[in-house]
Design a protein around this motif. Structure first.
Motif, short mmCIF file in Angstrom:
data_model
loop_
_atom_site.label_atom_id
_atom_site.label_comp_id
_atom_site.label_asym_id
_atom_site.label_seq_id
_atom_site.Cartn_x
_atom_site.Cartn_y
_atom_site.Cartn_z
N GLN A 13 9.94 7.69 3.65
CA GLN A 13 8.53 8.49 3.40
C GLN A 13 9.30 9.22 2.27
OE1 GLN A 13 7.93 10.35 6.99
NE2 GLN A 13 5.93 8.68 7.61
N GLN A 14 8.69 9.82 1.07
CA GLN A 14 8.12 10.80 0.38
C GLN A 14 6.97 12.11 1.02
OE1 GLN A 14 9.53 10.63 -3.71
NE2 GLN A 14 9.48 8.31 -3.03
N THR A 15 7.16 13.34 1.22
CA THR A 15 6.46 14.35 1.06
C THR A 15 6.45 15.40 -0.30
OG1 THR A 15 7.53 14.35 3.41
CG2 THR A 15 6.08 16.06 2.83
N GLY A 16 5.01 16.01 -0.23
CA GLY A 16 4.56 16.68 -1.60
C GLY A 16 3.39 16.15 -2.10
N PRO A 17 2.96 17.21 -2.31
CA PRO A 17 1.47 16.88 -3.44
C PRO A 17 2.16 15.93 -4.50
CG PRO A 17 2.15 19.20 -3.38
CD PRO A 17 2.86 18.52 -2.50
N GLY A 18 1.51 15.33 -5.50
CA GLY A 18 1.61 15.18 -6.73
C GLY A 18 1.46 13.48 -6.64
N ARG A 19 1.80 12.90 -8.09
CA ARG A 19 1.82 11.28 -7.99
C ARG A 19 2.64 10.67 -7.65
NH1 ARG A 19 -2.55 10.66 -12.01
NH2 ARG A 19 -3.22 12.18 -13.06
N TYR A 20 2.49 9.78 -7.27
CA TYR A 20 3.33 8.01 -6.57
C TYR A 20 2.75 6.81 -7.06
CZ TYR A 20 4.33 11.98 -2.95
OH TYR A 20 5.08 12.80 -2.60
N SER A 21 4.25 5.96 -7.45
CA SER A 21 3.37 4.58 -7.27
C SER A 21 4.62 3.59 -6.92
CB SER A 21 3.46 4.56 -8.26
OG SER A 21 5.21 5.02 -9.79
N CYS A 76 0.81 -1.67 -0.05
CA CYS A 76 -0.28 -0.25 0.00
C CYS A 76 1.20 1.34 -0.18
CB CYS A 76 -0.99 -0.02 0.73
SG CYS A 76 -1.85 -1.92 1.36
N LEU A 77 0.17 2.09 -0.59
CA LEU A 77 0.48 3.87 0.07
C LEU A 77 -0.21 4.79 0.80
CD1 LEU A 77 2.45 4.82 -3.72
CD2 LEU A 77 3.88 4.17 -1.61
N GLU A 78 0.61 5.16 1.61
CA GLU A 78 -0.80 6.35 2.37
C GLU A 78 -0.83 7.58 2.34
OE1 GLU A 78 -1.43 3.83 6.30
OE2 GLU A 78 -0.22 5.76 6.82
N THR A 79 -0.94 8.32 2.60
CA THR A 79 -0.68 9.60 2.51
C THR A 79 -1.42 10.06 3.87
OG1 THR A 79 -0.46 11.59 1.17
CG2 THR A 79 -2.62 10.14 0.83
N ASP A 80 -0.92 11.52 4.41
CA ASP A 80 -1.58 11.45 5.36
C ASP A 80 -1.87 13.47 5.13
OD1 ASP A 80 0.78 13.87 5.54
OD2 ASP A 80 1.21 12.70 7.67
N THR A 81 -3.21 14.49 5.68
CA THR A 81 -2.77 15.45 5.17
C THR A 81 -1.63 16.23 5.33
OG1 THR A 81 -3.77 16.46 7.42
CG2 THR A 81 -5.10 15.24 6.32
N SER A 82 -0.87 15.95 5.55
CA SER A 82 0.60 17.01 4.97
C SER A 82 1.18 16.72 4.05
CB SER A 82 1.33 16.44 6.43
OG SER A 82 0.79 17.37 7.71
N ARG A 125 2.69 13.72 3.44
CA ARG A 125 3.67 12.95 3.74
C ARG A 125 2.98 11.24 3.42
NH1 ARG A 125 4.27 15.28 8.64
NH2 ARG A 125 2.69 14.05 9.82
N VAL A 126 3.97 10.87 2.00
CA VAL A 126 3.36 9.42 1.42
C VAL A 126 4.81 8.42 2.12
CG1 VAL A 126 3.35 7.92 -0.78
CG2 VAL A 126 2.37 10.65 -0.36
N THR A 127 4.43 7.30 2.44
CA THR A 127 4.51 5.62 3.65
C THR A 127 4.49 4.69 2.95
OG1 THR A 127 4.14 7.63 5.46
CG2 THR A 127 4.86 4.80 5.97
N PRO A 128 5.49 4.50 2.41
CA PRO A 128 5.14 2.48 1.74
C PRO A 128 4.30 1.83 3.46
CG PRO A 128 7.31 3.87 1.29
CD PRO A 128 6.84 4.29 1.88
N VAL A 129 3.37 0.84 3.01
CA VAL A 129 2.73 -0.31 3.96
C VAL A 129 3.31 -0.90 3.36
CG1 VAL A 129 1.21 -0.40 5.34
CG2 VAL A 129 1.99 2.15 4.97
N ILE A 130 3.20 -2.53 4.62
CA ILE A 130 2.99 -3.28 3.89
C ILE A 130 2.28 -4.41 5.10
CG2 ILE A 130 3.82 -5.77 3.43
CD1 ILE A 130 4.92 -3.53 1.87
N ARG A 131 1.00 -5.41 4.50
CA ARG A 131 -0.17 -5.00 5.32
C ARG A 131 0.38 -6.65 5.56
NH1 ARG A 131 -5.77 -2.25 3.60
NH2 ARG A 131 -5.07 0.00 4.47
#
Length: 456
Positions: free
Chosen positions: A409-417, A326-332, A334-340
Motif C-alpha cells: 500500500q501507498q498513501t496520499g493524494p495524487g497519481r498512481y500507476s 487493479c488499483l483500489e483507493t479508499d477515502t483516506s 490509501r491505494v492498494t494493488p489488487v489481483i482479481r
C-alpha cells in the motif's frame, strides 16, 4: 339610453339596526383575520418544505422480471433516499402484462409522482436495476427523456442483449418476448449491433450518465460439462446466459450478454442470478459506481481502476483462468494493488475433463496466485512488486476471488500507476506433468488519480 340608466327606485338595499351593523362588521373582520393568519401559515410552511432539498441524489431501485421490490431489502444505500419502483403485480412469464417499454413509461410516472428530481440537490437521480429492471431503466432513459435526469446507471445481471431462456418457451408474456435476442424491443434499444458505444449521453450534462454493468459469468463458461464428479453446469448466473454481447445465440456457453459497449463492465465473484443484491462485494462496488471524485451530492467513497480481464493459460492450455490487475483507493487515499481471478480451473490431460476449483482431479484443489511482477508508482516513488513462484500466501479454494496486496500500500493524494503487470497462478492439489501453471505476461498499465477524492 334612459333604459340603461340606474334608477334609484329600482335599487333596494336592506336596512340594519346599529347593533346588527356592529355585529356584522365584527364577524367580517374576524373572518378576514382568520384567513390572513391561515394564509400566512401556509405561505410559511410551503416555501420551507421546498427550500430543503436532499443532501444527496436519490437512488431509484428497479427490480426484475417476475420479482418485487423486496429483493432490495438488504441492499445498503449509504444513507441516501431510496425509492423502490414496484411493478410486481404487472410482471410474469404468462398472461397479460405490459411491455418493457410501457414499464419505462410507468417508471417515469413514478419518478415524477415522487418528485425525486425536485428533491435531488442537482436535479438528477441514480438508478440501480436488477435483471430485466435494467432494460426498464434503459427504456425510461432512451424513450422517456430520462437520459437528461440520470447521473449513474448500474445494471446487475441484466440481459442487455437478451437471454436464451426468453427464446425457449413456446408461449410467454410480452416481457418475456422483449428479452429474446431477436426482439424488436432490444433491436431498437441497442441500435446497430456494430456500434462502438451503447451508452448514450445527456445533452444537458456532458459525460453523463455513467454506465456500469455487473455480471457473474465471464462468458466462456460451458453451460453443461462432465468430469469424474458427474455432469453439471459451469454457469454462475443460470438465468441470463447463452447470448453474446452482439446479440448472437451461443447456447453452449454463458455468453457476455450483460455487457454494454462504452460502460464499465465488471465481473463479480461466481454468484447466482438472485444473489447480486445480497453479495457484499457486489453491494460495495455498486455503491462505488454511484459517485466519483469531486461529487458533492453522494457520500464519499473509494473507487477502483483495472485493466482488461485477460485469459491466462498454461502449457497446452490445460490450466486456464481470467485475471485482472487493479488499483483500489479508499477515502483516506490509501491505494492498494489488487489481483482479481475469475474462472480458475484445469483440464485433466489426455481425458479432457474440465474442473473448476475447488473441484479437481485431486481433492481440496485450490487456486494459488503465486506469480506477479509489476512496478507500482505513486507520489512517494516507485516500488517493485513481486510474488515468487514458491509462495502460498494467496491460495484460495474458489474459482473466483481477489487478492489485496496490502503490504504494498501507498498513501496520499495524487497519481498512481501499476506498470506492465505480469500475473499468474497454479492449481494446488493437482500435479500433471507441470501443466498446472498459467500466466498472463503482458497486462496493460493501470492508472488511478485520487487527488480529487473527497475524504470521509
Amino acid at each position: 339610453m334612459s333604459r340603461l340608466l340606474f334608477h334609484r327606485k329600482t335599487a333596494h338595499f336592506p336596512r340594519f339596526s346599529r347593533s346588527a351593523t356592529r355585529n356584522l362588521r365584527k364577524r367580517i373582520w374576524t373572518a378576514i383575520l382568520l384567513l390572513s393568519a391561515l394564509g400566512g401559515a401556509l405561505a410559511a410552511v410551503a416555501p420551507q418544505a421546498a427550500a430543503q432539498p436532499l443532501s444527496y441524489r436519490p437512488i431509484v431501485f428497479v427490480h426484475g422480471f417476475n420479482s418485487g421490490p423486496g429483493v432490495w431489502s438488504s441492499m445498503p444505500t449509504d444513507g441516501r433516499l431510496a425509492y423502490r419502483f414496484d411493478y410486481s403485480n404487472r410482471t410474469g412469464p404468462v398472461g397479460s402484462v405490459p411491455s418493457i417499454e410501457q414499464l419505462g413509461k410507468d417508471l417515469k410516472e413514478a419518478i415524477d409522482k415522487e418528485h425525486l428530481l425536485e428533491k435531488s440537490p442537482d436535479g438528477t437521480i441514480d438508478i440501480v436495476a436488477h435483471s430485466m429492471g435494467g432494460l426498464v431503466a434503459r427504456s425510461y432513459m432512451k424513450n422517456e427523456g430520462g437520459i437528461e435526469h440520470v447521473k449513474h446507471l448500474v445494471t446487475l445481471g441484466t440481459p442487455n442483449h437478451g437471454t436464451v431462456l426468453a427464446g425457449l418457451p413456446p408461449a410467454c408474456s410480452a416481457q418475456c418476448k422483449d428479452m429474446a435476442p431477436t426482439s424488436d424491443f432490444l433491436r431498437k434499444l441497442n441500435g446497430n449491433r456494430t456500434d462502438a458505444d451503447e451508452t448514450p449521453k445527456s445533452r444537458s450534462h456532458p459525460g453523463y450518465p455513467k454506465y456500469t454493468t455487473f455480471r457473474s459469468n465471464v462468458g466462456d463458461e460451458p453451460v453443461m460439462y462432465t468430469n469424474s464428479r458427474g455432469t453439471k453446469t459451469g454457469l454462475c448466473d443460470g438465468v441470463v446466459f447463452g447470448v453474446n454481447a452482439n446479440g448472437a445465440f451461443d447456447p453452449i456457453h454463458a455468453g457476455d450478454t450483460p455487457i454494454l459497449r462504452g460502460a464499465e463492465n465488471t465481473v463479480t465473484p461466481c454468484i447466482a442470478h438472485s444473489d447480486y443484491m445480497t453479495d457484499t462485494w457486489t453491494q460495495q462496488k455498486t455503491l462505488d459506481a454511484l459517485t466519483e471524485p469531486g461529487d458533492k451530492f453522494a457520500p464519499a467513497r473509494g473507487f477502483t481502476k483495472c485493466n482488461d480481464l485477460s485469459l491466462a493459460k498454461g502449457a497446452g492450455d490445460w490450466t486456464q483462468g481470467w485475471m485482472q490487475s487493479c488499483l483500489e483507493t479508499d477515502t483516506s487515499h490509501r491505494v492498494t494493488p489488487v489481483i482479481r481471478v475469475r474462472g480458475c480451473g484445469h483440464w485433466r490431460t489426455y481425458i479432457s475433463w474440465w474442473y473448476y476449483v475447488p473441484e479437481g482431479w485431486g481433492d481440496n484443489t485450490k487456486c494459488n496466485v503465486n506469480y506477479l511482477k509489476a512496478t507500482f508508482t505513486g507520489p512517494r516513488g516507485s516500488q517493485w512488486i513481486t510474488i515468487p513462484g514458491a509462495s502460498t500466501d494467496y491460495m484460495v479454494s474458489s474459482r473466483a476471488f481477489e487478492v489485496k496486496l496490502t503490504n504494498y500500500q501507498q498513501t496520499g493524494p495524487g497519481r498512481y500507476s501499476l506498470e506492465n503487470p505480469q500475473v499468474g497462478f497454479y492449481i494446488w492439489g493437482w500435479q500433471d506433468g507441470g501443466y498446472n501453471y498459467a500466466r498472463y505476461e503482458s497486462g496493460r498499465n493501470v492508472e488511478l488519480d485520487n487527488s480529487g477524492l473527497v475524504t470521509a
